[in-house]
Design a protein around this motif. Sequence first.
Motif, short mmCIF file in Angstrom:
data_model
loop_
_atom_site.label_atom_id
_atom_site.label_comp_id
_atom_site.label_asym_id
_atom_site.label_seq_id
_atom_site.Cartn_x
_atom_site.Cartn_y
_atom_site.Cartn_z
N PRO A 195 -5.57 11.93 -4.95
CA PRO A 195 -5.71 10.57 -5.51
C PRO A 195 -6.07 9.59 -4.38
O PRO A 195 -5.49 9.63 -3.31
N ARG A 196 -7.04 8.76 -4.66
CA ARG A 196 -7.47 7.80 -3.67
C ARG A 196 -6.58 6.56 -3.74
O ARG A 196 -6.25 6.11 -4.83
N PRO A 197 -6.22 6.01 -2.60
CA PRO A 197 -5.43 4.77 -2.65
C PRO A 197 -6.30 3.62 -3.16
O PRO A 197 -7.46 3.50 -2.82
N ARG A 198 -5.69 2.80 -4.02
CA ARG A 198 -6.43 1.67 -4.57
C ARG A 198 -6.53 0.57 -3.52
O ARG A 198 -5.56 0.28 -2.83
N PRO A 199 -7.69 -0.02 -3.40
CA PRO A 199 -7.81 -1.10 -2.41
C PRO A 199 -7.02 -2.32 -2.85
O PRO A 199 -7.03 -2.69 -4.03
N ARG A 200 -6.32 -2.92 -1.91
CA ARG A 200 -5.54 -4.12 -2.22
C ARG A 200 -6.46 -5.33 -2.11
O ARG A 200 -7.19 -5.47 -1.13
N VAL A 201 -6.40 -6.17 -3.08
CA VAL A 201 -7.24 -7.36 -3.09
C VAL A 201 -6.35 -8.55 -2.78
O VAL A 201 -5.42 -8.85 -3.51
N PHE A 202 -6.63 -9.19 -1.66
CA PHE A 202 -5.88 -10.37 -1.28
C PHE A 202 -6.77 -11.59 -1.44
O PHE A 202 -7.94 -11.56 -1.09
#
Length: 147
Positions: A33-40
């Motif tokens: 599973p790929r880590p989801r990119p965090r959107v700041f």
Amino acid sequence: MATRRLAGKPYKDKDPEKTPPPMADLAAYSSRPRPRPRVFAMTVKRRNGGRNKHGRGHVKLVRCHNCAKAVPKDKAIKRYSVKNVVEPAAMRDLKEACVFDGYVLPKLYDKMHWCVGYAIHKHVIRVRSREDRKNRAPPPRHFRPRC
């Protein structure tokens, strides 16, 4: 020797040891599973981004009155100056020498555009604190009484 890669054709090499592994061997790597990119949300210094462009995609450029820097017209600091053509010392002499009664000398009307850097340098505008930047009310206007 490698053949030239063409668009739409896979890369092939005559030497089998140099060819990349088939996609079946890469299945173990892609099943993780790929880590989801965090959107700041980035912090914003000004609500209008320092411009007055709301809804327009592009604004024409004007040149700074001092340094000739190209500045968007909505971002430039604008001031309108009205000056007499004649300096005040010579004004009285002209009024005495004038043949017509009540002749009004023409004025120079100039709209000046400055880049933000020069307007701050010239003290036309000032740097405001974080709390004061939220104040969107226009500065107080000083009117001269008419005689």
